[in-house]
Design a protein around this motif. Structure first.
Motif, PDB file in Angstrom:
ATOM      1  N   ASP A 190      27.144  46.858  55.778  1.00 42.36           N
ATOM      2  CA  ASP A 190      25.812  46.277  55.762  1.00 42.36           C
ATOM      3  C   ASP A 190      24.705  47.319  55.839  1.00 42.36           C
ATOM      4  N   ASN A 191      24.826  48.295  56.717  1.00 43.54           N
ATOM      5  CA  ASN A 191      23.775  49.281  56.913  1.00 43.54           C
ATOM      6  C   ASN A 191      24.002  50.569  56.135  1.00 43.54           C
ATOM      7  N   GLU A 192      25.060  50.625  55.367  1.00 43.18           N
ATOM      8  CA  GLU A 192      25.382  51.831  54.627  1.00 43.18           C
ATOM      9  C   GLU A 192      24.888  51.718  53.192  1.00 43.18           C
ATOM     10  N   ILE A 193      24.653  52.863  52.578  1.00 46.75           N
ATOM     11  CA  ILE A 193      24.334  52.892  51.159  1.00 46.75           C
ATOM     12  C   ILE A 193      25.616  52.618  50.397  1.00 46.75           C
ATOM     13  N   GLN A 194      25.529  51.762  49.393  1.00 43.48           N
ATOM     14  CA  GLN A 194      26.709  51.419  48.611  1.00 43.48           C
ATOM     15  C   GLN A 194      27.223  52.649  47.859  1.00 43.48           C
ATOM     16  N   LYS A 195      28.493  52.915  47.963  1.00 48.68           N
ATOM     17  CA  LYS A 195      29.122  54.052  47.303  1.00 48.68           C
ATOM     18  C   LYS A 195      29.525  53.664  45.875  1.00 48.68           C
ATOM     19  N   ASN A 196      29.341  54.600  44.958  1.00 48.52           N
ATOM     20  CA  ASN A 196      29.670  54.375  43.552  1.00 48.52           C
ATOM     21  C   ASN A 196      30.986  55.052  43.210  1.00 48.52           C
ATOM     22  N   ILE A 197      31.927  54.275  42.702  1.00 52.96           N
ATOM     23  CA  ILE A 197      33.255  54.786  42.372  1.00 52.96           C
ATOM     24  C   ILE A 197      33.521  54.580  40.890  1.00 52.96           C
ATOM     25  N   LEU A 198      34.027  55.618  40.250  1.00 51.92           N
ATOM     26  CA  LEU A 198      34.470  55.530  38.863  1.00 51.92           C
ATOM     27  C   LEU A 198      35.987  55.424  38.875  1.00 51.92           C
ATOM     28  N   VAL A 199      36.515  54.358  38.299  1.00 50.57           N
ATOM     29  CA  VAL A 199      37.962  54.135  38.245  1.00 50.57           C
ATOM     30  C   VAL A 199      38.406  54.312  36.800  1.00 50.57           C
ATOM     31  N   VAL A 200      39.452  55.135  36.602  1.00 50.08           N
ATOM     32  CA  VAL A 200      39.949  55.429  35.252  1.00 50.08           C
ATOM     33  C   VAL A 200      41.447  55.138  35.200  1.00 50.08           C
ATOM     34  N   ASP A 201      41.835  54.205  34.322  1.00 48.78           N
ATOM     35  CA  ASP A 201      43.254  53.889  34.153  1.00 48.78           C
ATOM     36  C   ASP A 201      43.436  53.222  32.801  1.00 48.78           C
ATOM     37  N   ASP A 202      44.467  53.626  32.057  1.00 42.96           N
ATOM     38  CA  ASP A 202      44.711  53.045  30.739  1.00 42.96           C
ATOM     39  C   ASP A 202      45.433  51.704  30.807  1.00 42.96           C
TER      40      ASP A 202
ATOM     41  N   LYS B  25      35.624  45.243  48.653  1.00 38.62           N
ATOM     42  CA  LYS B  25      35.384  46.073  49.841  1.00 38.62           C
ATOM     43  C   LYS B  25      33.948  46.578  49.919  1.00 38.62           C
ATOM     44  N   GLY B  26      33.125  46.208  48.926  1.00 34.40           N
ATOM     45  CA  GLY B  26      31.707  46.539  48.990  1.00 34.40           C
ATOM     46  C   GLY B  26      31.258  47.744  48.190  1.00 34.40           C
ATOM     47  N   TYR B  27      32.141  48.264  47.335  1.00 32.99           N
ATOM     48  CA  TYR B  27      31.786  49.426  46.528  1.00 32.99           C
ATOM     49  C   TYR B  27      31.220  48.995  45.174  1.00 32.99           C
ATOM     50  N   ALA B  28      30.363  49.825  44.609  1.00 34.44           N
ATOM     51  CA  ALA B  28      29.921  49.645  43.229  1.00 34.44           C
ATOM     52  C   ALA B  28      30.943  50.362  42.360  1.00 34.44           C
ATOM     53  N   VAL B  29      31.479  49.675  41.373  1.00 33.30           N
ATOM     54  CA  VAL B  29      32.571  50.228  40.570  1.00 33.30           C
ATOM     55  C   VAL B  29      32.211  50.230  39.090  1.00 33.30           C
ATOM     56  N   THR B  30      32.487  51.353  38.458  1.00 36.13           N
ATOM     57  CA  THR B  30      32.452  51.461  37.001  1.00 36.13           C
ATOM     58  C   THR B  30      33.882  51.737  36.584  1.00 36.13           C
ATOM     59  N   ASP B  31      34.397  50.959  35.629  1.00 41.23           N
ATOM     60  CA  ASP B  31      35.773  51.199  35.217  1.00 41.23           C
ATOM     61  C   ASP B  31      35.834  51.674  33.771  1.00 41.23           C
ATOM     62  N   CYS B  32      36.801  52.534  33.511  1.00 40.83           N
ATOM     63  CA  CYS B  32      36.996  53.140  32.194  1.00 40.83           C
ATOM     64  C   CYS B  32      38.479  53.123  31.860  1.00 40.83           C
ATOM     65  N   SER B  33      38.779  52.900  30.587  1.00 46.31           N
ATOM     66  CA  SER B  33      40.178  52.840  30.177  1.00 46.31           C
ATOM     67  C   SER B  33      40.694  54.156  29.603  1.00 46.31           C
ATOM     68  N   ASP B  34      39.811  55.157  29.480  1.00 45.65           N
ATOM     69  CA  ASP B  34      40.278  56.458  28.998  1.00 45.65           C
ATOM     70  C   ASP B  34      39.356  57.573  29.487  1.00 45.65           C
ATOM     71  N   ALA B  35      39.816  58.795  29.296  1.00 46.65           N
ATOM     72  CA  ALA B  35      39.106  59.967  29.815  1.00 46.65           C
ATOM     73  C   ALA B  35      37.762  60.192  29.132  1.00 46.65           C
ATOM     74  N   GLU B  36      37.694  59.966  27.833  1.00 47.69           N
ATOM     75  CA  GLU B  36      36.432  60.200  27.113  1.00 47.69           C
ATOM     76  C   GLU B  36      35.328  59.281  27.632  1.00 47.69           C
ATOM     77  N   GLU B  37      35.666  58.012  27.848  1.00 45.49           N
ATOM     78  CA  GLU B  37      34.707  57.060  28.402  1.00 45.49           C
ATOM     79  C   GLU B  37      34.290  57.494  29.813  1.00 45.49           C
ATOM     80  N   ALA B  38      35.248  57.984  30.574  1.00 47.46           N
ATOM     81  CA  ALA B  38      34.956  58.457  31.933  1.00 47.46           C
ATOM     82  C   ALA B  38      33.994  59.636  31.900  1.00 47.46           C
TER      83      ALA B  38
END
Length: 109
Positions: free
Chosen positions: A2-14, A29-42
């Motif tokens: 609640d009092n923490e800044i939301q952490k941004n996580i990049l998840v990469v998996d094909d 769990k409260g994280y901001a997530v960007t997901d990518c299916s390959d390395a180039e997108e990541a």
């Protein structure tokens, strides 16, 4: 978180199922997530956005997670990268850590 800044996580998996389930769990769990299916997108996302950590599979087509780790550190050397795999190979784990991976996780079977 609640009092923490939301952490941004990049998840990469094909694997779409792993990508979706990992992303959903982190979002719950409260994280901001960007997901990518390959390395180039990541890599495009890393150049364009700020992330607190990258969580990447090792075994991916075209560019492996180890190669992605190297490319990420060329762009943002301080960005923590956690590598994960379903294949618990000690040599791969040692290689990942020696190349600067923050951590190495074994995916559940």
């Amino acid at each position: 978180m609640d009092n923490e800044i939301q952490k941004n996580i990049l998840v990469v998996d094909d694997d779409p199922k792993v990508l979706e389930s990992t992303s959903m769990l982190l979002i719950q769990k409260g994280y901001a997530v960007t997901d990518c299916s390959d390395a180039e997108e990541a890599l495009t996302n890393i150049r364009e956005h700020l992330f607190d950590v990258v969580l990447s599979d090792i075994k991916m087509p075209n560019v492996s997670g180890i190669e992605l780790l190297d490319k990420i550190h060329e762009i943002k050397s301080e960005l923590p990268v956690i590598l994960m795999t379903a294949y618990a190979e000690v040599a791969v784990a040692v290689d990942a850590i020696s190349k600067g991976a923050f951590d190495f996780l074994i995916k559940p079977a």
